[in-house]
Design a protein around this motif. Structure first.
Motif, PDB file in Angstrom:
ATOM      1  N   ASN A 143       0.834  -1.194   0.000  1.00  0.00           N
ATOM      2  CA  ASN A 143       0.000   0.000   0.000  1.00  0.00           C
ATOM      3  C   ASN A 143       0.874   1.251   0.000  1.00  0.00           C
ATOM      4  O   ASN A 143       2.110   1.166   0.031  1.00  0.00           O
ATOM      5  CB  ASN A 143      -0.962   0.004   1.184  1.00  0.00           C
ATOM      6  N   GLU A 144       0.253   2.428  -0.014  1.00  0.00           N
ATOM      7  CA  GLU A 144       1.006   3.677  -0.143  1.00  0.00           C
ATOM      8  C   GLU A 144       1.919   3.928   1.046  1.00  0.00           C
ATOM      9  O   GLU A 144       3.050   4.407   0.884  1.00  0.00           O
ATOM     10  CB  GLU A 144       0.041   4.851  -0.313  1.00  0.00           C
ATOM     11  N   VAL A 145       1.444   3.619   2.257  1.00  0.00           N
ATOM     12  CA  VAL A 145       2.255   3.846   3.450  1.00  0.00           C
ATOM     13  C   VAL A 145       3.509   2.996   3.412  1.00  0.00           C
ATOM     14  O   VAL A 145       4.626   3.484   3.657  1.00  0.00           O
ATOM     15  CB  VAL A 145       1.437   3.551   4.725  1.00  0.00           C
ATOM     16  N   GLU A 146       3.377   1.718   3.098  1.00  0.00           N
ATOM     17  CA  GLU A 146       4.544   0.840   3.042  1.00  0.00           C
ATOM     18  C   GLU A 146       5.508   1.271   1.947  1.00  0.00           C
ATOM     19  O   GLU A 146       6.731   1.179   2.097  1.00  0.00           O
ATOM     20  CB  GLU A 146       4.100  -0.610   2.824  1.00  0.00           C
ATOM     21  N   THR A 147       4.964   1.739   0.836  1.00  0.00           N
ATOM     22  CA  THR A 147       5.817   2.234  -0.251  1.00  0.00           C
ATOM     23  C   THR A 147       6.620   3.437   0.222  1.00  0.00           C
ATOM     24  O   THR A 147       7.828   3.537  -0.053  1.00  0.00           O
ATOM     25  CB  THR A 147       4.967   2.618  -1.477  1.00  0.00           C
ATOM     26  N   CYS A 148       5.970   4.350   0.932  1.00  0.00           N
ATOM     27  CA  CYS A 148       6.671   5.522   1.460  1.00  0.00           C
ATOM     28  C   CYS A 148       7.762   5.101   2.439  1.00  0.00           C
ATOM     29  O   CYS A 148       8.894   5.593   2.371  1.00  0.00           O
ATOM     30  CB  CYS A 148       5.686   6.456   2.156  1.00  0.00           C
TER      31      CYS A 148
END
Length: 201
Positions: A1-6
């Motif tokens: 998800n976006e958080v893990e990608t960040c």
């Protein structure tokens, strides 16, 4: 998800020894240009006349061109920037405290105190926020004799009457400054501020 990608991205930046400067204050100011106390919080009265006049003119243009949806978008942008900063802190990113001094309603010097508060609000400890303004920039620039207190370090210091490690807002309680081997106490600092304000008029 976006958080893990960040988080993965920030960890890669840490591994590559890359530093980041969030400059949260400028984003916050742009989201708050409709505040009634804007002039007070930005210390416009302490700015040189040319800067104060420029800010007022730019504010008038911005207010004229921005509707309710525009202000809402600016607030969302700031919330987004704050969330990204929170994730950077969680990932252990190397952060530097910067403000883009001189931008719209971002005062020099004084704005740094606001930036430190925003970094703490985003998840930094007081110590980490202070390091973002002192030792981290020195490390980034490869300066071993600045940004820290220790033997062989440059003896420029800001002395505070209350402990900023207990509350980062205490960085505003400046008791004295030691610069170039000279001690400037509260009275001397007040005289400098008064002289500076008189030259700005």
């Amino acid at each position: 998800n976006e958080v893990e990608t960040c988080l993965r991205t920030f960890r890669r930046l840490v591994a590559a020894n890359i530093y980041l400067t969030p400059t949260l204050l400028i984003r916050q100011r742009r989201s708050e240009l409709s505040r009634e106390d804007l002039f007070e919080i930005s210390r416009i009265g302490q700015m040189p006349a040319v800067v104060a006049d420029d800010w007022r003119q730019r504010l008038a243009v911005r207010v004229e061109r921005t509707d309710a949806d525009g202000w809402a978008a600016a607030r969302r942008q700031y919330a987004h920037e704050q969330r990204i900063t929170e994730l950077a802190i969680e990932a252990g990113a190397k952060l530097l405290a910067g403000t883009d001094t001189g931008d719209l309603f971002v005062p020099p010097g004084l704005g740094l105190h606001d930036e430190l508060q925003l970094l703490v609000a985003a998840g930094m400890t007081e110590m980490q926020a202070l390091q973002a303004a002192t030792s981290n920039p020195a490390d980034f620039l490869g300066l071993q004799d600045e940004g820290r207190v220790g033997k062989g370090a440059r003896a420029d210091l800001v002395l505070m009457s209350r402990n900023p490690l207990a509350d980062v807002r205490h960085t505003r309680d400046i008791e004295a400054v030691i610069v170039g081997g000279k001690l400037l106490d509260r009275a001397a600092l007040a005289r400098l501020a008064t002289a500076g304000n008189s030259h700005q008029r």
